[in-house]
Design a protein around this motif. Structure first.
Motif, PDB file in Angstrom:
ATOM      1  N   PRO A  70       0.988  -1.195  -0.045  1.00 57.87           N
ATOM      2  CA  PRO A  70       0.061   0.087   0.020  1.00 57.87           C
ATOM      3  C   PRO A  70       0.839   1.181   0.043  1.00 57.87           C
ATOM      4  O   PRO A  70       2.126   1.109   0.436  1.00 57.87           O
ATOM      5  N   GLN A  71       0.272   2.304  -0.367  1.00 57.27           N
ATOM      6  CA  GLN A  71       1.154   3.572  -0.439  1.00 57.27           C
ATOM      7  C   GLN A  71       1.509   4.088   0.882  1.00 57.27           C
ATOM      8  O   GLN A  71       2.886   4.727   0.949  1.00 57.27           O
ATOM      9  N   ASP A  72       0.965   3.578   1.907  1.00 61.22           N
ATOM     10  CA  ASP A  72       1.566   4.235   3.150  1.00 61.22           C
ATOM     11  C   ASP A  72       2.441   3.066   3.802  1.00 61.22           C
ATOM     12  O   ASP A  72       2.865   3.070   5.301  1.00 61.22           O
TER      13      ASP A  72
END
Length: 166
Positions: A13-15
């Motif tokens: 995921p992006q985070d």
């Protein structure tokens, strides 16, 4: 590392961030590792840690200490480099936790492992009982920031065992 970059890293995921931790002590490949680090920006190079199977417990603990001091995170996943992680599913499950204030140690737990008493992997310092306490074994596990901090802050007083999972 190349295989992970081409496979399950794509599902991060992006985070989330991926970091490969590599011990540099006695490394003949320092030049190559520095170049790889520059090319991919996903290596954490630990100068005073030997990267060997026999030194894996020390390396993992050193990685936790480094992470505690240098990274911003809520959870840390330690995975073997021959594991395939469903990081998208793991991240979703972690996001659904009801309380981040509770420490988390998540993995495949087993309490049937007996310490080896002879041979190369002998556990001379394990004296608690005839079996290891249940621990997350296998290809990886997840720790909350609280537990990584505890390990980092108490590292000097922790016993080291041959099996880095224990």
């Amino acid at each position: 590392r190349g295989t992970i970059r081409k496979t399950w890293k794509q599902f991060l995921p992006q985070d989330a961030a991926l970091r490969f931790v590599v011990g540099m002590l006695d490394s003949d490949a320092a030049g190559n590792l520095l170049q790889e680090s520059e090319n991919f920006n996903d290596l954490t190079l630990l100068a005073n840690v030997k990267d060997s199977y026999e030194g894996l417990s020390e390396k993992v603990l050193a990685a936790f200490c480094w992470a505690w001091r240098h990274w911003t995170f809520r959870y840390l996943m330690k995975a073997d480099d021959d594991s395939f992680a469903r990081v998208d599913v793991l991240a979703e499950e972690l996001r659904s936790r009801h309380s981040e204030s509770l420490p988390l140690y998540w993995g495949f737990f087993d309490g049937r492992q007996t310490p080896k008493r002879r041979g190369k992997w002998k556990e001379a310092d394990y004296k608690l009982c005839d079996r290891f306490l249940p621990y997350a074994k296998g290809g990886g596990y997840v720790l909350s920031k609280q537990l990584v901090g505890y390990l980092a802050c108490t590292a000097g007083g922790l016993l080291r065992f041959e099996s880095e999972d224990t």
